[in-house]
Design an enzyme around this catalytic site. Structure first.
Site, PDB file in Angstrom:
ATOM      1  N   HIS A   1       0.946  -1.389   0.079  1.00 49.83           N
ATOM      2  CA  HIS A   1       0.177  -0.058  -0.134  1.00 49.83           C
ATOM      3  C   HIS A   1       0.647   0.927  -0.147  1.00 49.83           C
ATOM      4  CE1 HIS A   1      -2.235  -3.264   2.689  1.00 49.83           C
ATOM      5  NE2 HIS A   1      -3.432  -2.060   2.063  1.00 49.83           N
TER       6      HIS A   1
ATOM      7  N   ASP B   1       2.744   2.178   3.379  1.00 49.98           N
ATOM      8  CA  ASP B   1       3.572   0.993   3.558  1.00 49.98           C
ATOM      9  C   ASP B   1       5.014   1.435   3.122  1.00 49.98           C
ATOM     10  OD1 ASP B   1       1.517  -0.749   4.450  1.00 49.98           O
ATOM     11  OD2 ASP B   1       1.736  -1.760   2.437  1.00 49.98           O
TER      12      ASP B   1
ATOM     13  N   GLU C   1     -11.227  -6.801  -3.982  1.00 53.08           N
ATOM     14  CA  GLU C   1     -10.682  -8.351  -2.977  1.00 53.08           C
ATOM     15  C   GLU C   1     -11.491  -8.355  -1.640  1.00 53.08           C
ATOM     16  OE1 GLU C   1      -7.044  -8.629  -1.353  1.00 53.08           O
ATOM     17  OE2 GLU C   1      -6.946  -8.850   1.121  1.00 53.08           O
TER      18      GLU C   1
ATOM     19  N   GLU D   1      -8.610 -14.108  -0.490  1.00 51.02           N
ATOM     20  CA  GLU D   1      -8.226 -13.932   0.619  1.00 51.02           C
ATOM     21  C   GLU D   1      -8.582 -15.479   1.229  1.00 51.02           C
ATOM     22  OE1 GLU D   1      -6.139 -10.867   2.511  1.00 51.02           O
ATOM     23  OE2 GLU D   1      -6.638 -11.487   4.286  1.00 51.02           O
TER      24      GLU D   1
ATOM     25  N   HIS E   1     -10.561 -14.257   4.333  1.00 47.69           N
ATOM     26  CA  HIS E   1     -11.316 -13.781   3.977  1.00 47.69           C
ATOM     27  C   HIS E   1     -12.794 -14.625   3.533  1.00 47.69           C
ATOM     28  CE1 HIS E   1      -8.644  -9.664   3.446  1.00 47.69           C
ATOM     29  NE2 HIS E   1      -8.910  -9.913   3.774  1.00 47.69           N
TER      30      HIS E   1
ATOM     31  N   ASP F   1      -4.765 -13.667  -2.113  1.00 44.75           N
ATOM     32  CA  ASP F   1      -3.889 -13.311  -1.025  1.00 44.75           C
ATOM     33  C   ASP F   1      -3.905 -15.207   0.238  1.00 44.75           C
ATOM     34  OD1 ASP F   1      -3.282 -11.012  -1.130  1.00 44.75           O
ATOM     35  OD2 ASP F   1      -4.661 -10.051  -0.537  1.00 44.75           O
TER      36      ASP F   1
ATOM     37  N   ASP G   1     -10.236 -11.926  11.201  1.00 45.49           N
ATOM     38  CA  ASP G   1      -8.633 -11.706   9.887  1.00 45.49           C
ATOM     39  C   ASP G   1      -7.698 -12.361  11.077  1.00 45.49           C
ATOM     40  OD1 ASP G   1      -8.246 -12.018   7.850  1.00 45.49           O
ATOM     41  OD2 ASP G   1      -7.973  -9.578   7.071  1.00 45.49           O
TER      42      ASP G   1
ATOM     43  N   ASP H   1      -5.225 -13.816   9.389  1.00 50.57           N
ATOM     44  CA  ASP H   1      -3.895 -13.622   8.497  1.00 50.57           C
ATOM     45  C   ASP H   1      -3.045 -13.955   9.172  1.00 50.57           C
ATOM     46  OD1 ASP H   1      -5.680 -11.931   6.801  1.00 50.57           O
ATOM     47  OD2 ASP H   1      -3.864  -9.870   7.450  1.00 50.57           O
TER      48      ASP H   1
ATOM     49  N   ASP I   1      -0.016 -12.363   2.021  1.00 55.39           N
ATOM     50  CA  ASP I   1      -0.751 -11.188   2.959  1.00 55.39           C
ATOM     51  C   ASP I   1      -1.413 -12.463   4.431  1.00 55.39           C
ATOM     52  OD1 ASP I   1      -1.897  -9.096   4.207  1.00 55.39           O
ATOM     53  OD2 ASP I   1      -4.090  -8.994   2.698  1.00 55.39           O
TER      54      ASP I   1
HETATM   55  C1  XLS Z   1      -6.967  -6.800   4.880  1.00 57.87           C
HETATM   56  C2  XLS Z   1      -6.909  -7.147   3.334  1.00 57.87           C
HETATM   57  C3  XLS Z   1      -5.901  -6.301   3.204  1.00 57.87           C
HETATM   58  C4  XLS Z   1      -5.510  -6.093   1.689  1.00 57.87           C
HETATM   59  C5  XLS Z   1      -4.734  -4.825   0.734  1.00 57.87           C
HETATM   60  O1  XLS Z   1      -8.004  -7.311   5.403  1.00 57.87           O
HETATM   61  O2  XLS Z   1      -6.293  -7.949   3.086  1.00 57.87           O
HETATM   62  O3  XLS Z   1      -4.776  -6.692   3.299  1.00 57.87           O
HETATM   63  O4  XLS Z   1      -4.780  -7.318   0.790  1.00 57.87           O
HETATM   64  O5  XLS Z   1      -5.729  -3.951   1.037  1.00 57.87           O
HETATM   65 NI    NI Z   2      -7.517 -10.503   5.811  1.00 58.60          NI
HETATM   66 NI    NI Z   3      -6.098  -9.346   1.420  1.00 58.18          NI
END
Ligand code: XLS
Ligand code: NI
Ligand code: NI
Length: 441
Positions: A99, A102, A230, A266, A269, A294, A305, A307, A337
């Site tokens: 992003h 970042d 996404e 993702e 998600h 992702d 989430d 991750d 991600d």
């Molecule tokens: C957040 C998202 C984010 C996207 C990019 O939950 O996964 O990280 O991948 O903005």
């Molecule tokens: Ni996420």
């Molecule tokens: Ni993501």
């Protein structure tokens, strides 16, 4: 200056290796179904989780103090670029993603933020000249700053809509400058908390307008990256507009954007939406909308989430099955991600985590390729739908029936015979492939 001096280049050492800093299954040059693992898997490192994340959570401050944290502001941003390219090279990854915020800190004004970006983008471009690592996708963060409290492209505040557009405009320019192969829109705060204060129709119409203007600008500057949406069902808002692939697909069709976007799916998600990862991949695939992934996983006991780095081989196998059936990911890839757990706070853990994820997808790839080669699942599905291959079934799929004819046919039936779906037999076969693919080598 080295930021990861304890780590050398990560090499493939095979499944018998006890070296934690080596790949056991990911062998970039190994061919699977005619292509190398590197070409199929197209792994990417997520800048935000790997270089800007301090592992803080709602109950505590960050546990990870990185070697670049001794610097501040733009100096830290520059140190991160140096660290990032050292990391990419040692891990031997083909891609990264970021992003805007970042890579460069926001300034006091939009103009200052853009200048900060220009400085860091020039530095990244320079590093990319001597690196094999390319930009899989970039995006902008239109959700963290308090100005985005009510959303960005779906904000009730037109000034915020304009500001968000200006940030995406810059993001598209940055993507073009660095040769991004895709450009991602994750909804951020595009959603709502309660209908009691929300004009959902206006918000969604505005989002549609926002995406059209983004595509127009990309065309204007000749930025040909694949646009990706996404989906995520909730978090941060309780109702995200891009809930899942199905609702995102309806949105794109409704706003005449179907040809403009594909999906970035993702895993975590998908599970938050009450689907499996493979359901989302499959839904996108059968509609020609599977763009990128992702790669992460959620925690089965937690409803948010998390991750996590992907380590569940059953899931990576079924995901790779969908990806292979899609003929690969095209310009997309497998972007991690994913963040290391709060207690895995050392720089080496960043390598261990990526190695675990890359090995898990390499295993999934090889098992999925064998499942396809041996026609294990296709055979089952084909057999299960054989009633549509001839007789009345063939007439139905060819569009040669109506309710009169079907009633006449049904009245003539003396017996209806169903066959077993053989679910347990199929799952046992997948276990067999998972367990034997590597022991037989
Ligand atoms: C957040 C998202 C984010 C996207 C990019 O939950 O996964 O990280 O991948 O903005
Ligand atoms: Ni996420
Ligand atoms: Ni993501």
């Amino acid at each position: 200056m080295s930021y990861f001096s304890n780590v050398n280049k990560i090499n493939y050492e095979g499944s018998k290796s006890s070296n934690p800093l080596a790949f056991k299954f990911y062998n970039p040059e190994e061919k699977v179904g005619g292509k190398t693992m590197e070409e199929i898997l197209r792994f990417g490192v997520a800048y935000w989780h790997t270089f800007t994340e301090d592992l803080s959570d709602p109950f505590g401050t960050g546990t990870a103090i990185r070697p670049w944290d001794k610097y501040h502001g733009m100096d830290r941003a520059k140190a991160r670029v140096e660290a990032a390219f050292e990391f990419f090279e040692k891990l031997n990854v083909p891609y990264f993603c970021f992003h805007d915020v970042d890579i460069a800190p926001e300034g006091d004004t939009l103009k200052e933020s853009n200048e900060n970006l220009d400085t860091i983008v020039a530095m990244i471009k320079d590093y990319m000249k001597d690196s094999k690592t390319k930009l899989l996708w970039n995006t902008v963060n239109n959700f963290s700053h308090p100005r985005f409290v009510h959303g960005a492209g779906s904000s009730n505040n037109a000034d915020v809509f304009a500001y968000a557009a200006a940030k995406v405009k810059k993001g598209l320019e940055v993507g073009k400058e660095l040769g991004a192969e895709n450009y991602v829109f994750w909804g951020g705060r595009e959603g709502y908390e309660t209908l009691l204060n929300t004009d959902m129709k206006l918000e969604m119409d505005n989002l549609g307008r926002f995406f059209h203007m983004a595509k127009d600008y990309a065309n204007e500057i000749g930025f040909n990256a694949q646009f990706l949406i996404e989906p995520k069902p909730k978090e941060p808002t309780s109702h995200q507009y891009d809930f899942d692939v199905a609702s995102g697909f309806a949105f794109l069709q409704n706003y005449d954007l179907q040809g403009v976007f594909k999906f970035n799916i993702e895993a975590n998600h998908a599970t938050l939406a009450g689907h499996t990862f493979e359901h989302e991949l499959h839904y996108a695939r059968i509609n020609g909308m599977l763009g990128s992934v992702d790669a992460n996983q959620g925690h089965p006991l937690l409803g948010w989430d998390t991750d996590e780095f992907p380590t569940d081989l059953y899931s990576t196998t079924l995901a790779m099955y969908e990806i292979l059936k899609n003929g690969g990911l095209g310009s997309g890839g497998l972007n991690f991600d994913a963040k290391v757990r709060r207690e895995s706070f050392t720089p080496e853990d960043l390598f261990h985590a990526h190695i675990a994820g890359m090995d898990s997808f390499a295993v999934g790839l090889k098992v999925a390729q064998r499942l396809i080669d041996d026609n294990v699942l296709d055979g089952v599905v084909e057999d299960r739908y054989k009633s549509f291959k001839n007789g009345i079934g063939l007439e139905i799929v060819q569009g040669n029936t109506d309710f009169h004819k079907l009633e006449e046919y049904a009245l003539g039936l003396t017996e209806i015979k169903n066959e077993s779906g053989k679910l347990e037999r199929i799952k046992a076969a997948i276990n067999q492939y998972l367990l034997t693919t590597f022991t037989e080598e």
